[in-house]
Design a protein around this motif. Structure first.
Motif, short mmCIF file in Angstrom:
data_model
loop_
_atom_site.label_atom_id
_atom_site.label_comp_id
_atom_site.label_asym_id
_atom_site.label_seq_id
_atom_site.Cartn_x
_atom_site.Cartn_y
_atom_site.Cartn_z
N ALA A 1 5.58 1.31 18.00
CA ALA A 1 4.61 2.26 17.62
C ALA A 1 4.39 3.42 18.31
O ALA A 1 3.77 4.73 17.69
N THR A 2 4.55 3.56 19.65
CA THR A 2 4.28 4.73 20.42
C THR A 2 5.15 5.88 20.19
O THR A 2 4.84 7.10 20.47
N SER A 3 6.41 5.67 19.61
CA SER A 3 7.25 6.76 19.29
C SER A 3 6.97 7.64 17.84
O SER A 3 7.78 8.50 17.58
N LEU A 4 6.02 7.02 17.39
CA LEU A 4 5.62 7.65 15.88
C LEU A 4 4.93 8.97 16.10
O LEU A 4 3.75 8.77 16.90
N PRO A 5 4.67 9.73 15.51
CA PRO A 5 3.88 10.72 15.39
C PRO A 5 2.44 10.22 15.15
O PRO A 5 2.37 9.49 14.32
N GLN A 6 1.54 10.80 15.87
CA GLN A 6 0.10 10.25 15.84
C GLN A 6 -0.42 10.28 14.41
O GLN A 6 -1.07 9.20 13.71
N GLY A 7 -0.08 11.28 13.65
CA GLY A 7 -0.53 11.31 12.10
C GLY A 7 0.08 10.28 11.33
O GLY A 7 -0.73 9.76 10.48
N VAL A 8 1.31 10.13 11.46
CA VAL A 8 1.87 9.07 11.03
C VAL A 8 1.36 7.63 11.23
O VAL A 8 1.15 6.76 10.25
N LEU A 9 1.26 7.29 12.59
CA LEU A 9 0.51 6.15 12.91
C LEU A 9 -0.67 5.82 12.47
O LEU A 9 -1.00 4.70 12.00
N ASP A 10 -1.71 6.97 12.40
CA ASP A 10 -2.76 6.88 11.97
C ASP A 10 -2.83 6.19 10.28
O ASP A 10 -3.57 5.42 10.00
N VAL A 11 -2.02 7.12 9.65
CA VAL A 11 -2.02 6.60 8.11
C VAL A 11 -1.34 5.17 8.09
O VAL A 11 -2.01 4.31 7.26
N LEU A 12 -0.47 4.89 9.03
CA LEU A 12 0.11 3.50 8.80
C LEU A 12 -0.76 2.27 9.33
O LEU A 12 -0.65 1.13 8.59
N THR A 13 -1.79 2.57 10.14
CA THR A 13 -2.36 1.49 10.62
C THR A 13 -4.02 1.66 10.06
O THR A 13 -4.70 0.93 10.54
N SER A 14 -4.34 2.58 9.44
CA SER A 14 -5.61 2.83 8.47
C SER A 14 -5.94 1.75 7.62
O SER A 14 -5.10 1.00 7.19
N HIS B 1 0.85 -1.05 0.09
CA HIS B 1 -0.08 -0.08 -0.24
C HIS B 1 0.82 1.22 -0.02
O HIS B 1 1.79 1.41 0.86
N LEU B 2 0.64 2.13 -1.05
CA LEU B 2 1.61 3.25 -1.18
C LEU B 2 0.55 4.68 -1.28
O LEU B 2 0.53 4.97 -2.49
#
Length: 398
Positions: free
Chosen positions: A384-397, A52-53
């Motif tokens: 996972a908790t070290s990632l910016p929240q916005g980045v984590l949201d995109v990666l886990t959506s 997924h890109l």
């Protein structure tokens, strides 16, 4: 074979000094950008391999069973990384429907992913099912090393999933890097991906994404600077498209036409790179002074004039330099020129208001602009908790 979840990131790159002159045997300095590409690899039980890109609207999935025959007659890679397997590349082109000579960013990213996946897991009893999602802060096609950050993330994630390199974060670590030996292996695999995407890359981009910091490139040899300062910059994308191939060819033609004029220009660029390297080393060991920042600013101005003399300037880059100089800030193009991107040095005492006003004016001129830094870390493993929240949201959506 089941693999666990992991998060990986790698930085983009900019050229600090030495553009174009490096093609003619002179020193160039490449630096990591604190704009990163992030990857999440997750093992699944779906029987599929998915990529997924979202940055480039590319989503592909294949049955693992369909991929298995492509590597059934290949020996295990075992962590080794030799020459690019052109036969496998051609098989994958046919499998993924990527035409010979295609330059589509989505197609080439898919091809590199499949190659690294199959090469990394060649010899495994069964290919693992997994989902890989990648999101980047870097614009594509802007000369900022977005493809190298991508292939470095892929290589690190897949090698760790295979167990070829370590993958455990120890408490209380939020992030971790790898040993020098493991980084060297990541870099070698990433270089194979870069060859698939670009054909004949220099290796600088993937080295910066792997090691971070500042790298010296000279006559094909890449040497990381052991200690470097972290510098604040504005990064500006003029959004003016350009052909690196044509710009490099134009500089070569000018050198051939006016050797007595252009050869000294190349020598002067080389001296700028070496003087900058020495200054950065001094700043890293003895602390930065106002005088050293003065030197860095003067070197940027000098090199920008060199690049204009080479014929790789552009009115958009002139506008960038003019707008930032009105705020007392010094800029130069980075990369091939002819448009593309520029960098602006921010001193430690530069007020946030000044930087914000410059960013606003650059955006008003139609450019994209970010305040970031150069010289930061290379490829990293994250919890996972070290990632910016916005980045984590995109990666886990989903």
């Amino acid at each position: 074979m089941h693999v666990g979840e992991r998060f990986v990131s790698a930085p983009g790159k900019a050229i600090l000094h030495g553009e174009h002159a490096v093609v003619h045997g002179k020193v160039a300095l490449a630096v990591s950008l604190n704009l990163r590409t992030y990857l999440r690899l997750q093992g699944t039980a779906s029987g599929q391999i998915c990529i997924h890109l979202p940055n480039i609207d590319t989503f592909r999935a294949w049955d693992v069973a369909a991929l298995q025959p492509l590597v059934s007659d290949r020996k295990a890679a075992g962590g080794r990384c030799g020459e690019l397997d052109l036969e496998l590349v051609e098989r994958l082109r046919a499998f993924a429907g990527v035409a010979e000579g295609s330059t589509d960013s989505g197609n080439m990213a898919v091809l590199a992913f499949l190659y690294l996946y199959l090469s990394g897991f060649a010899g495994a009893q069964t290919l693992p099912s997994m989902s890989v999602r990648v999101w980047s802060e870097l614009p594509t096609g802007a000369g900022l090393g977005s493809s190298a950050a991508y292939t470095v993330c892929l290589s690190a994630a897949l090698l760790s999933a295979r167990g070829t390199i370590s993958s455990l974060l120890t408490q209380p670590q939020d992030t971790a890097s790898w040993s020098e030996e493991e980084l060297t292996l990541i870099n070698k695999w990433a270089f194979q991906g870069e060859k698939i995407i670009h054909g004949n890359p220099s290796g600088v981009d993937n080295a910066v994404a792997t090691w971070g910091g500042i790298l010296r490139y000279h006559a094909g040899k890449i040497t990381p600077l052991s200690r470097v300062p972290l510098l604040r910059i504005l990064l500006t994308n003029t959004k003016v498209p350009r052909s690196t191939k044509l710009l490099v060819s134009g500089v070569k033609d000018k050198i051939n036409k006016f050797p007595s004029i252009m050869v000294p220009v190349l020598e002067s660029v080389d001296a700028v790179s070496r003087t900058c390297e020495l200054t950065l080393r001094e700043m890293a060991t003895a602390g930065a002074s106002a005088q050293q920042y003065d030197t860095l600013e003067e070197l940027m101005d000098i090199n920008q004039h060199h690049l204009s003399v080479m014929g790789v300037g552009h009115p958009a880059l002139d506008t960038l330099c003019r707008l930032t100089l009105a705020h007392g800030l010094h800029s130069k193009l980075t990369g091939a020129g002819g448009g593309g991107c520029g960098i602006t040095l921010l001193r430690p005492e530069t007020a946030q208001r000044v930087a914000q006003e410059a960013v606003w004016e650059l955006r008003e001129a139609g450019f994209e602009c970010w305040e970031t830094s150069i010289g930061g870390p290379g490829v990293l493993l994250h919890c996972a908790t070290s990632l910016p929240q916005g980045v984590l949201d995109v990666l886990t959506s989903h």
